[in-house]
Design a protein around this motif. Sequence first.
Motif, PDB file in Angstrom:
ATOM      1  N   CYS A 322     -35.513  20.703 -20.420  1.00  0.00           N
ATOM      2  CA  CYS A 322     -34.554  20.082 -19.506  1.00  0.00           C
ATOM      3  C   CYS A 322     -33.194  20.771 -19.535  1.00  0.00           C
ATOM      4  O   CYS A 322     -32.331  20.478 -18.703  1.00  0.00           O
ATOM      5  CB  CYS A 322     -34.379  18.612 -19.871  1.00  0.00           C
ATOM      6  N   GLY A 323     -32.965  21.657 -20.483  1.00  0.00           N
ATOM      7  CA  GLY A 323     -31.667  22.305 -20.630  1.00  0.00           C
ATOM      8  C   GLY A 323     -31.189  22.213 -22.070  1.00  0.00           C
ATOM      9  O   GLY A 323     -31.927  21.825 -22.978  1.00  0.00           O
ATOM     10  N   VAL A 324     -29.930  22.555 -22.272  1.00  0.00           N
ATOM     11  CA  VAL A 324     -29.354  22.581 -23.624  1.00  0.00           C
ATOM     12  C   VAL A 324     -28.827  21.202 -23.987  1.00  0.00           C
ATOM     13  O   VAL A 324     -28.151  20.544 -23.191  1.00  0.00           O
ATOM     14  CB  VAL A 324     -28.228  23.626 -23.712  1.00  0.00           C
ATOM     15  N   ARG A 325     -29.134  20.767 -25.197  1.00  0.00           N
ATOM     16  CA  ARG A 325     -28.599  19.521 -25.748  1.00  0.00           C
ATOM     17  C   ARG A 325     -27.870  19.852 -27.049  1.00  0.00           C
ATOM     18  O   ARG A 325     -28.167  20.859 -27.703  1.00  0.00           O
ATOM     19  CB  ARG A 325     -29.726  18.524 -26.050  1.00  0.00           C
ATOM     20  N   TYR A 326     -26.930  18.987 -27.413  1.00  0.00           N
ATOM     21  CA  TYR A 326     -26.159  19.166 -28.642  1.00  0.00           C
ATOM     22  C   TYR A 326     -26.263  17.899 -29.474  1.00  0.00           C
ATOM     23  O   TYR A 326     -26.450  16.793 -28.951  1.00  0.00           O
ATOM     24  CB  TYR A 326     -24.684  19.448 -28.322  1.00  0.00           C
ATOM     25  N   SER A 327     -26.132  18.063 -30.780  1.00  0.00           N
ATOM     26  CA  SER A 327     -26.135  16.914 -31.669  1.00  0.00           C
ATOM     27  C   SER A 327     -25.284  17.231 -32.885  1.00  0.00           C
ATOM     28  O   SER A 327     -24.791  18.362 -33.048  1.00  0.00           O
ATOM     29  CB  SER A 327     -27.564  16.549 -32.100  1.00  0.00           C
ATOM     30  N   MET A 328     -25.124  16.238 -33.757  1.00  0.00           N
ATOM     31  CA  MET A 328     -24.296  16.381 -34.944  1.00  0.00           C
ATOM     32  C   MET A 328     -25.022  15.739 -36.118  1.00  0.00           C
ATOM     33  O   MET A 328     -25.634  14.680 -35.964  1.00  0.00           O
ATOM     34  CB  MET A 328     -22.947  15.677 -34.701  1.00  0.00           C
ATOM     35  N   LEU A 329     -25.014  16.388 -37.261  1.00  0.00           N
ATOM     36  CA  LEU A 329     -25.619  15.796 -38.445  1.00  0.00           C
ATOM     37  C   LEU A 329     -24.932  14.469 -38.763  1.00  0.00           C
ATOM     38  O   LEU A 329     -23.730  14.306 -38.545  1.00  0.00           O
ATOM     39  CB  LEU A 329     -25.500  16.741 -39.636  1.00  0.00           C
ATOM     40  N   ASP A 330     -25.700  13.528 -39.312  1.00  0.00           N
ATOM     41  CA  ASP A 330     -25.162  12.192 -39.575  1.00  0.00           C
ATOM     42  C   ASP A 330     -23.894  12.236 -40.417  1.00  0.00           C
ATOM     43  O   ASP A 330     -22.931  11.506 -40.161  1.00  0.00           O
ATOM     44  CB  ASP A 330     -26.211  11.343 -40.290  1.00  0.00           C
ATOM     45  N   THR A 331     -23.895  13.071 -41.457  1.00  0.00           N
ATOM     46  CA  THR A 331     -22.745  13.144 -42.359  1.00  0.00           C
ATOM     47  C   THR A 331     -21.508  13.614 -41.611  1.00  0.00           C
ATOM     48  O   THR A 331     -20.401  13.081 -41.811  1.00  0.00           O
ATOM     49  CB  THR A 331     -23.052  14.093 -43.525  1.00  0.00           C
ATOM     50  N   LEU A 332     -21.670  14.595 -40.736  1.00  0.00           N
ATOM     51  CA  LEU A 332     -20.537  15.114 -39.979  1.00  0.00           C
ATOM     52  C   LEU A 332     -20.106  14.136 -38.892  1.00  0.00           C
ATOM     53  O   LEU A 332     -18.914  14.037 -38.569  1.00  0.00           O
ATOM     54  CB  LEU A 332     -20.888  16.467 -39.371  1.00  0.00           C
ATOM     55  N   ARG A 333     -21.074  13.407 -38.340  1.00  0.00           N
ATOM     56  CA  ARG A 333     -20.718  12.395 -37.348  1.00  0.00           C
ATOM     57  C   ARG A 333     -19.900  11.277 -37.990  1.00  0.00           C
ATOM     58  O   ARG A 333     -18.902  10.818 -37.431  1.00  0.00           O
ATOM     59  CB  ARG A 333     -21.979  11.816 -36.704  1.00  0.00           C
ATOM     60  N   ALA A 334     -20.325  10.842 -39.177  1.00  0.00           N
ATOM     61  CA  ALA A 334     -19.584   9.776 -39.867  1.00  0.00           C
ATOM     62  C   ALA A 334     -18.171  10.236 -40.215  1.00  0.00           C
ATOM     63  O   ALA A 334     -17.208   9.465 -40.101  1.00  0.00           O
ATOM     64  CB  ALA A 334     -20.339   9.362 -41.129  1.00  0.00           C
TER      65      ALA A 334
END
Length: 773
Positions: A322-334
Motif C-alpha cells: 500500500c506504500g510506506v508506513r512508519y512506526s516507533m518502538l514502544d520505548t521511544l514512543r513512551a
Amino acid sequence: MIMTRRTGVLPAELSSFVNRHREKGALKRSLAASRLVTVVGVGGVGKTRLALRVAAEVRKAFDDGVWWVELSALQDADLLAQVVAEVLGVQDVTLRPMTEVLAEFLAQRRLLLVLDTCEHLVEPCAELVDRLLRAAPGLRVLATSRRPLRIDGENLYALRPLEARRGGRGEPAAGVQLFLDRARAASGSFSLAERDREVVARLCEYVDGIPLAIELAAVRARALSVRDIVKRLDDRFGLLTRGSPGGPARHATLQTAINWSHDLCSPAERSLWARASVFAGSFDLTAVGEVCFDDQLSASDVLELVSRLMNQSILVREERPCGVRYSMLDTLRAYGRDRLRQAGEEMPLLRRHRDYYLSLARQFDARWCGPDQIDQYERLGREHTNLRAAIDFCLKHRQEHLAGLELAAALRCYWFGCGFIREGRYYLDRALALNPAPSRTRATALWACAWLANAQGDPDAADTRAAPALRYAQQEDDTETAAWAVHLVGLAAMLRGDHLRGAALAEHAASLHRQGGDPGLGLIAARAVQAVSLAAAAEFDLAATVAENAQATCDQYGERWLRSYLDWVRALAEMGRGDPETAAAHARGALRFKRLLNDHAGMAATLDTLAAALGALGQAERAARIQGIALQVWRTVGRPQLGAPALVAAHHYCQQQARGTLGDAAYQAAFDNGLTLDLGAAIAYALEEQAPPPSSAPQQTGRAPLTRREWQVAELVAEGLTNQQIAARLVIAKRTADAHVHHILTKLDLDNRAHIAAWATEHRAPVADDNSR
C-alpha cells in the motif's frame, strides 16, 4: 503481515537479526518443555525480535500455524480477546463472551499464539492465557513482557543483554556485531579499523549491552567517529554512575542513552519525535503531516524531518504494497509522550490525532456507497489501531465524549461490513451511555447500534435502540434517521421469523429513503432486507424482482458490498423458483466480492446456498466439499446459518441430499476435505478457480510455503516480466501483483526479484491442471 490459514500470521522483520544462537536454542527448548513461556527483560533488550525469530523457526512444528498478536497499542483490556480473535480470523457475532468463543475455537487446534508486549495488560493477559491453555491442549503461548504473567505452568525466560566481549564461531561478540551492522546501514562508507574493535566493545559495555541503546549509538557513525561516540557516551555515563559503586540499573542506562540521542537531535527533530508519539501502531506520511505540523513545525519540512528521524533509528520505515508506513518502538514512543506531556502539548496533539481519524471516518462514510469500497476498507484497516486509540481518547475525557460518539457512529459500515461487529457495538454502547442527551449524532449512533445488534442475532436490543432514534426523527422531521430506524425494526422482525412484517417495514423504509432519506446506501439496504424477507416467506418471484431493482441502484453508484448480498438473495430466489444453475451463478457472483472484504458471515451463507444449488445440479461431491468449507467459515462466525430457520432447513436438506447420493463414507470424506482446506484455496475452489488438493496435508515440496498464485507469480518473475506485465498476464490489478511479489520475498527470505527468479528456476516442477475437477 504474512498470512495463510496454515502458517498463521507473523510480521516481517525490518532489519538484520544479530544471531543470538544460545538464546534462540534456550528459548526453543523452553517452548518444547512448557506450554507457556514468557520472555522477560528490560525495555529495548530485544524480547520482540528474539520471539519473532524463534516463532518463525518453529512454525513447521504447529499444524495450525503461528499467530502473532501485537498488544502495544491496545489500551482497553476489555478488547484483548477481541484483538486475539481478529488475528486468528474469528469474526464471531454471537453474544457469548469472546474468551469462551476463543476457547472453543482453539480446543481442537495445534498452534502457537505469540502475545507481544504484555506488560501493560499483565492481569487480563494472564486470565485469558490461563483460560485458553486449560481449554486447548494443543495450544502453546509465547509471551513477551517486562513482567511475568504469574500463572501456573509459566516458564520464565529472562533475556540478558548482548555480549560485549565474548563472541563465538569466529564471530564478533553479538553487541559488537549489532553496532557494526547498524553503523554500516547508517553510513555506507563506515569501516572499522582493527584497533577500534576494543573501543566498540567498551561502548557496548557502557550501554550495558542493551540492543536499543547500541542501535541509537551506532546511527551516530554517520557524523562521528567511533572514538568520538565513545567519548561522548563516556561523559554522559560518567554522570550516571558517579556515586553509584554498583553501577546504574539497566532502565537508567537505557534512559540515559535515549536522553543522549534526544539531545543530539535538532529542536525540530525533538518536536516531531514527541508529536509522533500520539500515533498507535504505524502511520503514513499524510497522517504525520496533518497531525504533527503547524505554524511552529512547518509542513513543508515533513519529509525531511521524517527522514532524519528514520536515519537516527527513532522512526522505523516499512515498505508495504500500500506504500510506506512508519512506526516507533514502544520505548521511544513512551519517551516521546513524556516529552510531549512535559511541554504541555499532549492534549492538543491527541485532539489533532482524533480529528484526523474522525475526518478519515467521515470520508469512509461518505464514499462507502461507491466504486472504491475495497480501497476504503483497506485504508481503514491499516489505521485500525489509530482509530481505536482515537475512540479510547474520546471516551476517557468528558469534553470529548460527543466526538467519540460521532467517530464510533461514522464507522458503522466499517464495523458492519468489514468484520468488526462486536467491537463496533462495544464502542457504540459505551459512547451512547456517555451521551444521554438527544441529538442527531446520538440518533445516528442508536440506529447504527441497532444494525449491529441485529447482526449479532439480538433483535430485542435492536428494537430498544431503534425506538428512541425513531422518536427523535419524528420530533425533528428527520427522514433519513426515520428510514434507517424503520428498516432496522423490520430486520429485527424478519430475524424473529415474522417475514411478511419485515418485508412491509423494509418497503416503508425504502419509500422514506426515496422521499428524502438516503437514496444510496440506505435505500439499497432497506430493499435488501425486503428481498431477504420475501425469499424467506417463499415469495420468490417478488424477492427476485426487488433484489434486481436494488442491484440497478447499486450499479448506479458503483456499490458492490450490498450488491453481493443481493446476489445471494437472488440465488435464494432462483433456488425457490427451481433454477439451480442460475442460483449457482449468482452465489459465485456474491462470493467473489465477499472474500475481498473478508466478510465471513456473508461468505458462509453464500457457500451454503452454492452447495444447495450444486447438489440440485447433481454435483453431490462438490456440494459436500463446499458444505465443509461453509462450516469452516461458520465456525469463525459463531452462529451457523445466522440462526435463521429457513437457512437451517435448507442446509439440512442439502446435506441429506448429498449424503444420500454419495453414501456416508464418500460424503464425509468430501466434507472433511472442505473443512480442512486452506481458506484461500477453499474459496478459489468454490469459485471454480482451481481444483481441490487431494488432502488437507501441507505440501512438503520445495515450492512450499508459496500458494499456487504466488508460485505462478514467481514463475513469471523468472520469465523476466515486470509487475505490470504479470498483472496483465494473470488478469489481476497491479497492486495485487505488487502484494504477491512482496509476500514471496518475505516468505522465502529473499532480497530482490533476481533471487525470486533463481529460486523459481531451481524449484520448478510440473503443476497440476487448475481446471481439473
